[in-house]
Design a protein around this motif. Sequence first.
Motif, PDB file in Angstrom:
ATOM      1  N   SER A 128       0.828  -1.212   0.000  1.00  0.00           N
ATOM      2  CA  SER A 128       0.000   0.000   0.000  1.00  0.00           C
ATOM      3  C   SER A 128       0.855   1.253   0.000  1.00  0.00           C
ATOM      4  O   SER A 128       0.580   2.214  -0.717  1.00  0.00           O
ATOM      5  N   ARG A 129       1.895   1.272   0.828  1.00  0.00           N
ATOM      6  CA  ARG A 129       2.771   2.445   0.911  1.00  0.00           C
ATOM      7  C   ARG A 129       3.444   2.721  -0.438  1.00  0.00           C
ATOM      8  O   ARG A 129       3.466   3.856  -0.914  1.00  0.00           O
ATOM      9  N   MET A 130       3.986   1.675  -1.052  1.00  0.00           N
ATOM     10  CA  MET A 130       4.671   1.861  -2.333  1.00  0.00           C
ATOM     11  C   MET A 130       3.681   2.293  -3.415  1.00  0.00           C
ATOM     12  O   MET A 130       3.986   3.150  -4.245  1.00  0.00           O
ATOM     13  N   LEU A 131       2.471   1.735  -3.380  1.00  0.00           N
ATOM     14  CA  LEU A 131       1.447   2.092  -4.360  1.00  0.00           C
ATOM     15  C   LEU A 131       1.121   3.579  -4.265  1.00  0.00           C
ATOM     16  O   LEU A 131       1.087   4.290  -5.271  1.00  0.00           O
ATOM     17  N   TYR A 132       0.893   4.065  -3.043  1.00  0.00           N
ATOM     18  CA  TYR A 132       0.563   5.478  -2.857  1.00  0.00           C
ATOM     19  C   TYR A 132       1.752   6.387  -3.159  1.00  0.00           C
ATOM     20  O   TYR A 132       1.594   7.453  -3.748  1.00  0.00           O
ATOM     21  N   GLU A 133       2.937   5.994  -2.763  1.00  0.00           N
ATOM     22  CA  GLU A 133       4.113   6.836  -3.006  1.00  0.00           C
ATOM     23  C   GLU A 133       4.387   7.008  -4.497  1.00  0.00           C
ATOM     24  O   GLU A 133       4.718   8.093  -4.956  1.00  0.00           O
ATOM     25  N   ARG A 134       4.293   5.940  -5.249  1.00  0.00           N
ATOM     26  CA  ARG A 134       4.638   5.998  -6.678  1.00  0.00           C
ATOM     27  C   ARG A 134       3.487   6.466  -7.558  1.00  0.00           C
ATOM     28  O   ARG A 134       3.724   7.079  -8.592  1.00  0.00           O
ATOM     29  N   HIS A 135       2.245   6.161  -7.168  1.00  0.00           N
ATOM     30  CA  HIS A 135       1.129   6.404  -8.085  1.00  0.00           C
ATOM     31  C   HIS A 135      -0.009   7.223  -7.479  1.00  0.00           C
ATOM     32  O   HIS A 135      -0.911   7.623  -8.211  1.00  0.00           O
ATOM     33  N   GLY A 136       0.009   7.462  -6.202  1.00  0.00           N
ATOM     34  CA  GLY A 136      -1.109   8.110  -5.526  1.00  0.00           C
ATOM     35  C   GLY A 136      -1.444   9.493  -6.051  1.00  0.00           C
ATOM     36  O   GLY A 136      -2.606   9.789  -6.351  1.00  0.00           O
ATOM     37  N   THR A 137      -0.452  10.366  -6.178  1.00  0.00           N
ATOM     38  CA  THR A 137      -0.698  11.741  -6.609  1.00  0.00           C
ATOM     39  C   THR A 137      -1.228  11.789  -8.040  1.00  0.00           C
ATOM     40  O   THR A 137      -2.194  12.500  -8.332  1.00  0.00           O
ATOM     41  N   VAL A 138      -0.602  11.020  -8.920  1.00  0.00           N
ATOM     42  CA  VAL A 138      -1.023  11.007 -10.330  1.00  0.00           C
ATOM     43  C   VAL A 138      -2.422  10.394 -10.446  1.00  0.00           C
ATOM     44  O   VAL A 138      -3.273  10.904 -11.187  1.00  0.00           O
ATOM     45  N   LEU A 139      -2.672   9.341  -9.689  1.00  0.00           N
ATOM     46  CA  LEU A 139      -3.988   8.698  -9.724  1.00  0.00           C
ATOM     47  C   LEU A 139      -5.062   9.652  -9.197  1.00  0.00           C
ATOM     48  O   LEU A 139      -6.154   9.743  -9.759  1.00  0.00           O
TER      49      LEU A 139
END
Length: 184
Positions: free
Chosen positions: A23-34
Amino acid sequence: MPQGLVPQRTAPRSDAVRDDAFSRMLYERHGTVLFSFAVQLCGGDQHRAEDVVQETAVRAWQHQGILDPANDRVRTWLFTVAHRIVIDHHRARQARPKEIGDEESDEPSVPDPADRVVTLRAVLEAMTELTEQQREVLIYTYYAGYSVDQTAAMLGVAPGTVKSRAHYAMRALRASLRAQAVMD
């Protein structure tokens, strides 16, 4: 199998630690763009976009065995899921009956005829309390639709007198209607 959708091969860890890292890696890498993408899909509604991102993240978490959040190709999968969630929400809103307060109707509301009768009666009663000159000015200017100059010519008085009589007549009418609890 497309890149980005490869099973993760990691050392055996507890499920909670693996879930948290995913979850952390998902949000860090893609959260803002998503989130930015979801805001666009939701027409600028950030609250709905947050819900879409959260639901997308839950679905990604459910598929973490085949998703690698470190790979940028997973972003395409996330965008597709977010887009489908927005479409599903839109279809669900269209399928259910319209609720009170959802949106205002385009049709103008029709006033109750009884209210109009009560108001008319109250105005007519209040008009009897006016002087004859004030009543004449209101009848010509408001009910007959004559201009100040036309009313002045009909009554044989100056336009300023028509304005003054209309002002004091309206003031008296308002006071009378407030006393009758017809006006706020």
